[in-house]
Design an enzyme around this catalytic site. Structure first.
Site, mmCIF file in Angstrom:
data_model
loop_
_atom_site.group_PDB
_atom_site.id
_atom_site.type_symbol
_atom_site.label_atom_id
_atom_site.label_comp_id
_atom_site.label_asym_id
_atom_site.label_seq_id
_atom_site.Cartn_x
_atom_site.Cartn_y
_atom_site.Cartn_z
ATOM 1 N N GLY A 535 -10.257 77.209 98.308
ATOM 2 C CA GLY A 535 -11.210 76.117 97.300
ATOM 3 C C GLY A 535 -10.907 75.568 96.269
ATOM 4 N N ARG A 536 -11.733 74.556 95.795
ATOM 5 C CA ARG A 536 -11.254 74.070 94.146
ATOM 6 C C ARG A 536 -12.745 73.583 93.925
ATOM 7 N NH1 ARG A 536 -6.327 72.767 92.014
ATOM 8 N NH2 ARG A 536 -4.627 73.841 92.809
ATOM 9 N N GLY A 537 -13.162 73.996 92.654
ATOM 10 C CA GLY A 537 -14.118 73.351 92.562
ATOM 11 C C GLY A 537 -14.137 72.922 90.835
ATOM 12 N N GLY A 540 -13.055 76.079 88.880
ATOM 13 C CA GLY A 540 -12.376 76.648 88.591
ATOM 14 C C GLY A 540 -11.440 77.185 90.657
ATOM 15 N N VAL A 542 -10.963 79.024 94.050
ATOM 16 C CA VAL A 542 -10.910 80.239 94.803
ATOM 17 C C VAL A 542 -10.335 80.389 95.761
ATOM 18 C CG1 VAL A 542 -12.903 80.761 96.654
ATOM 19 C CG2 VAL A 542 -13.600 79.234 94.831
ATOM 20 N N LYS A 556 -13.655 83.328 92.321
ATOM 21 C CA LYS A 556 -13.124 82.149 92.129
ATOM 22 C C LYS A 556 -12.670 82.329 90.422
ATOM 23 C CE LYS A 556 -16.006 77.964 90.367
ATOM 24 N NZ LYS A 556 -16.970 77.873 90.749
ATOM 25 N N ASP A 651 -26.040 70.571 91.106
ATOM 26 C CA ASP A 651 -24.324 69.609 92.236
ATOM 27 C C ASP A 651 -24.736 70.064 93.032
ATOM 28 O OD1 ASP A 651 -22.309 67.778 92.088
ATOM 29 O OD2 ASP A 651 -21.123 69.901 90.957
#
Ligand SMILES: *[C@@H]1O[C@H](CO)[C@@H](O)[C@H](O)[C@H]1NC(C)=O
Ligand SMILES: *[C@@H]1O[C@H](CO)[C@@H](O)[C@H](O)[C@H]1NC(C)=O
Ligand SMILES: *[C@@H]1O[C@H](CO)[C@@H](O)[C@H](O)[C@H]1NC(C)=O
Ligand SMILES: *[C@@H]1O[C@H](CO)[C@@H](O)[C@H](O)[C@H]1NC(C)=O
Ligand SMILES: *[C@@H]1O[C@H](CO)[C@@H](O)[C@H](O)[C@H]1NC(C)=O
Ligand SMILES: *[C@@H]1O[C@H](CO)[C@@H](O)[C@H](O)[C@H]1NC(C)=O
Length: 826
Positions: A535-537, A540, A542, A556, A651
């Site tokens: 994953g990406r947020g 940063g 994950v 993360k 968020d």
């Protein structure tokens, strides 16, 4: 001090000079002769100490009987009684060799100097010195035992940000135990339980956290400002830590031998040795209720304390000890928790007064009557019992179903009772346990003959736990703090009266889940060099990882470049680390090393809600969607309304709602959230706009004050997205984003219009908005509830939106009615 050669003790240049490899060596076979004695007073001795059959540790102890260990080189890896040696190698490395073979411990020092010496001072410090390295002046310390404490701190030995004390496993087993004294990232000296499976901070009391009131963190009398992170016990018996914690021994002022130890039971004690006496006496103990030490009594047991007889653990009725010699392993039920979707688990509830289980709540359910709370627990597979209390003053009930029974604690005067879930068919003898056996460890404890009783209420002023709270508050000028807390709660709980603070003692932070610090190399190894991205947020990337104990985790890795990286990191760590709810992602640990910032989370098998919604191949079925909406609401309600931790997420979006193997949702990524404190509760010290386009409440845009209703708004959008399968920004079905780009109404407007128009051509408005991927496989009544609630949540005017607990109530009552056939009707 280093230059005063008088103080330098005996230099060991032993009888092993014939060897070319080392300067000297101590051998395990010569226990009596091969020792280093401190000088000039011979207070301490270093050498091989037997810790088990044919098992030895290189250690330092008081020369005087009884030998008391103060340091060990290899506490977790004892060496063999034959051929093991401690050698000072010519390279300058001091190494402990097991049975003539492998090196189990070393100082990892290296020097070309020929003048390396090992000294034991009368302070108890073992020092490796280099006399030659710098001819012009000083002796260089290559290594010293004071920098690597085990469970003991000697006078003058400094506990730093890089060191900590770790208790022994038991009174007779010196290997590393479960308790740790350390400075955390907030510069506060803390005690933590690090059990095999869970860990948590228990001192200072976790419900008195720092920074809750915005004035430097006086919730527990500690200062978070001084980042030097040092603590030391001086020669006169005064302990002082850079976070303003201080402590005096009862014999303060006199020069004595003293030692401070973190004992195997999680308490920190100072012992003194008076010449003329022949034993150590305790001269002080950190103020800590013996039953508040976590992990003392394992699962399904509870701790009780009486000054006369001390601390004791007892099994809950219907449970027996796993190991009656080791309370920390807890108790197992004598019955089976039969629970799956097919077999209905018929249960009954046994009242156990005055018992509190700390943490591991399924959630908090405000003003649930006893019957509602019982029904709720009965319907949940994982519910092991529940805590229920009633505050007469506010006419308010509290209900906390528990998924695990840990940190049990018997507190006479505790307002409320615990109700243990037992199978309906279980024996009556659980209610009549074996008569209490004071000397032994017998199941049943003090419970005695209990029946369902009236929920009596004790006046707060006479209450022990309230006094306890006030003691702390008072000590810190915290009356003010209490007032702020109450006013604040009253202001922000939307006119709902709050139960008295004493009621909530032990619950305010319903859990202070602890967490582990990992090293960067450990995490690099766990992720195989950060190879599997999941994953990406904003903060940063994950990665999936596997820890050394085979636990699968999500790691993360925060972006290293950004300046705010560190503060964002600490915000996230300190917020998440303190929350524990089944619908919030659990944080297991973190790493802060150099520029690296990483967080370790539970791994969620089924990825994010966003991934599930955009998957063409695997349609998320209706019952899961409803459950996700309900669970997410519960998680947010918990965040918003556990008053002391009044947190906004800011968020909420499908990327931040993760799904576990059972499709239970867990809200993740608190990187942008912020603990509201007193100074900015009214308004916008939120300097930057937070959140994600499409999910942001109008308050952000119009620069209005930010309250928990911003999360309610985002939640509403997520629910609309989930039931319609349409993206909030484009109004286009997510799976057809590319194909159908001319269809650009905003989602909310579109749903509102459908609702206004009502049924058309024989199909109701909900039929028209439902995600077509579901076909007709959905419960229409549930769909209507969800759609209505979601529309209320996205009202432009924030005061019209419900709060999260009202959302939970609406969704939950509905689902309960469906499941329990009206059982819950009021
Ligand atoms: C010797 O010590 C002096 C002063 O402490 C220092 O400036 C110098 O760099 C040292 N030299 C070496 C070789 O370590
Ligand atoms: C001490 O405890 C550790 C950890 O539980 C265990 O592995 C070890 O065998 C024990 N040592 C002794 C001497 O009992
Ligand atoms: C720490 O203690 C000192 C002395 O008691 C006091 O002057 C100071 O204000 C305290 N600092 C904080 C941040 O509480
Ligand atoms: C921080 O703590 C150390 C050690 O207690 C003390 O010497 C120092 O003065 C403190 N610094 C501040 C700014 O209070
Ligand atoms: C809580 O519930 C009780 C009974 O159901 C009711 O009398 C009381 O007004 C409620 N309190 C609040 C604050 O809603
Ligand atoms: C009480 O405990 C002791 C010590 O474990 C044991 O010897 C004794 O038999 C027990 N008594 C009863 C009545 O169970």
């Amino acid at each position: 001090m280093a230059s005063s050669t008088l103080l330098l003790a005996l230099v060991i240049l032993h009888n092993f000079q014939h060897s070319t490899q080392y300067s000297f060596s101590l051998s395990v076979e010569n226990l009596k002769e091969d020792v280093i004695v401190s000088s000039p007073k011979a207070t301490f001795t270093a050498g091989f100490y037997p810790v088990g059959e044919n098992a030895y540790c290189f250690a330092i102890w008081y020369t005087q009987q009884p030998h008391t260990l103060v340091w060990m080189a290899n506490r977790d890896q004892p060496v063999n009684g034959k051929l093991s040696t401690l050698s000072l190698l010519k390279t300058g490395n001091l190494a402990l060799t097991d049975a003539g073979q492998s090196i189990v411990w070393s100082t990892n020092t290296i020097t070309s100097s020929k003048q390396v010496q090992l000294h034991l001072y009368d302070t108890g410090n073992l020092v490796l010195l280099d006399n030659q390295q710098n001819r012009s002046s000083n002796i260089v310390v290559l290594w010293q035992s004071f920098d690597f404490p085990t469970n003991t701190l000697l006078p003058g030995q400094i506990l730093t940000k890089n060191t900590n004390l770790v208790s022994s496993r038991s009174e007779t087993n010196y290997s590393s135990g479960f308790y740790k004294l350390f400075f955390d990232f907030e510069n506060v000296l803390r005690l933590m339980y690090q059990g095999p499976r869970v860990s948590s901070v228990y001192w200072p009391d976790p419900w008195l956290q720092n920074n809750n009131f915005g004035n430097g963190g006086t919730g527990n009398g500690r200062s978070t400002y001084n980042d030097s992170r040092v603590a030391v016990l001086d020669d006169f018996g005064y302990f002082v830590s850079s976070d303003n914690f201080t402590f005096r021994t009862s014999d303060y002022g006199t020069l004595l031998q003293r030692r401070l130890t973190l004992d195997h039971d999680g308490s920190v004690r100072v012992f003194s040795f008076n010449d003329g006496h022949d034993k150590w006496t305790m001269s002080g103990e950190f103020h800590l209720h013996p039953c508040y030490v976590h992990g003392i009594c394992g699962p399904n047991s509870y701790c009780s304390y009486e000054p006369s007889s001390g601390r004791k653990c007892s099994c809950l009725p219907g449970h027996t000890w796993v190991d009656s010699q080791d309370w920390s392993q807890g108790c197992t039920p004598n019955f089976q928790h039969l629970c799956n979707s097919n077999t209905k688990y018929e249960s009954r509830f046994l009242r156990i007064p005055d018992i509190d289980f700390y943490g591991y709540d399924y959630g908090y359910f405000g003003n649930y009557t006893y019957q509602q709370c019982e029904n709720l627990c009965s319907q949940l597979c994982e519910c092991k019992g529940f805590q229920h209390s009633f505050s007469e003053a506010n006419a308010f009930f509290q209900c906390y179903p528990k998924t695990h029974l840990l940190n049990g604690n018997s507190q006479p005067g505790f307002m409320g009772s615990f109700f243990l879930r037992l199978p309906l068919s279980s024996h009556d003898e659980y209610e009549n346990p074996v008569q209490n056996n004071r000397s032994g460890l017998v199941c049943g404890g003090d419970v005695g003959n209990v029946k369902m009783l009236e929920r009596s209420y004790v006046q707060g002023e006479e209450n022990g736990s309230l006094k306890f709270m006030l003691w702390f508050a008072g000590a810190l000028g915290g009356i003010e703090v209490m007032c702020i807390f109450l006013v604040w709660c009253l202001l922000f709980r939307n006119n709902r009266t709050l139960p008295s603070s004493a009621d909530r003692q032990g619950y305010v932070l319903a859990a202070a889940a602890g967490f582990q610090k990992f090293s960067y190399s450990e995490l690099k190894q766990a992720t195989k060099g950060f190879s599997e991205e999941i994953g990406r947020g904003a903060g940063g990337i994950v990665y999936k990882g596997v820890l050394s104990d085979d636990q699968v985790v999500a790691i993360k890795r925060l972006h290293e470049v950004a300046n705010q990286g560190e503060s964002e990191f600490l915000a996230e760590v300190s917020i998440i680390g303190r929350l524990n709810h089944m619908n919030l992602i659990g944080m297991l640990g973190y790493c802060a090393e150099g520029k690296h910032r990483l967080l370790v989370y539970e791994y969620m098998e089924n990825g994010s809600l966003a991934q599930n919604l955009s998957s063409n191949s695997n349609v998320l079925e209706w019952s899961k969607r409803y459950n996700i909406a309900l669970g997410t609401a519960r998680g947010l309600a918990y965040l918003h309304e556990e008053c002391l931790e009044w947190i906004l997420h800011c968020d909420i979006k499908p990327q931040n709602i993760l799904l576990d193997s059972e499709y239970q949702p867990k809200v993740a990524d608190f990187g942008l959230s912020k603990l509201l404190n007193r100074n900015n509760v009214n308004n916008s010290s939120f300097s930057r706009i937070r959140g994600t386009r499409g999910y942001m409440a109008p308050e952000w845009v119009y620069n209005l004050s930010i309250t928990s209703k911003v999360d309610v708004y985002s939640y509403g959008i997520v629910v609309l997205e989930m039931i319609t399968g349409r993206s909030p920004t484009t109004g286009v079905r997510i799976t057809e984003l590319e194909a159908e780009s001319d269809h650009r109404e905003r989602l909310v407007t579109w749903v509102r219009e459908k609702k206004m128009k009502g049924s058309e051509a024989g199909s109701s408005w909900v039929d028209q908005i439902i995600d077509p991927a579901l076909g007709s496989n959905y419960a229409k009544n549930e769909m209507e509830i969800l759609a209505r609630v979601a529309l209320e949540c996205v009202e432009e005017e924030k005061n019209v939106r419900p709060n999260m607990s009202q959302v939970v109530e609406k969704l939950q009552n509905h689902s309960m009615h469906t499941i329990v056939d009206g059982l819950n009707k009021e």
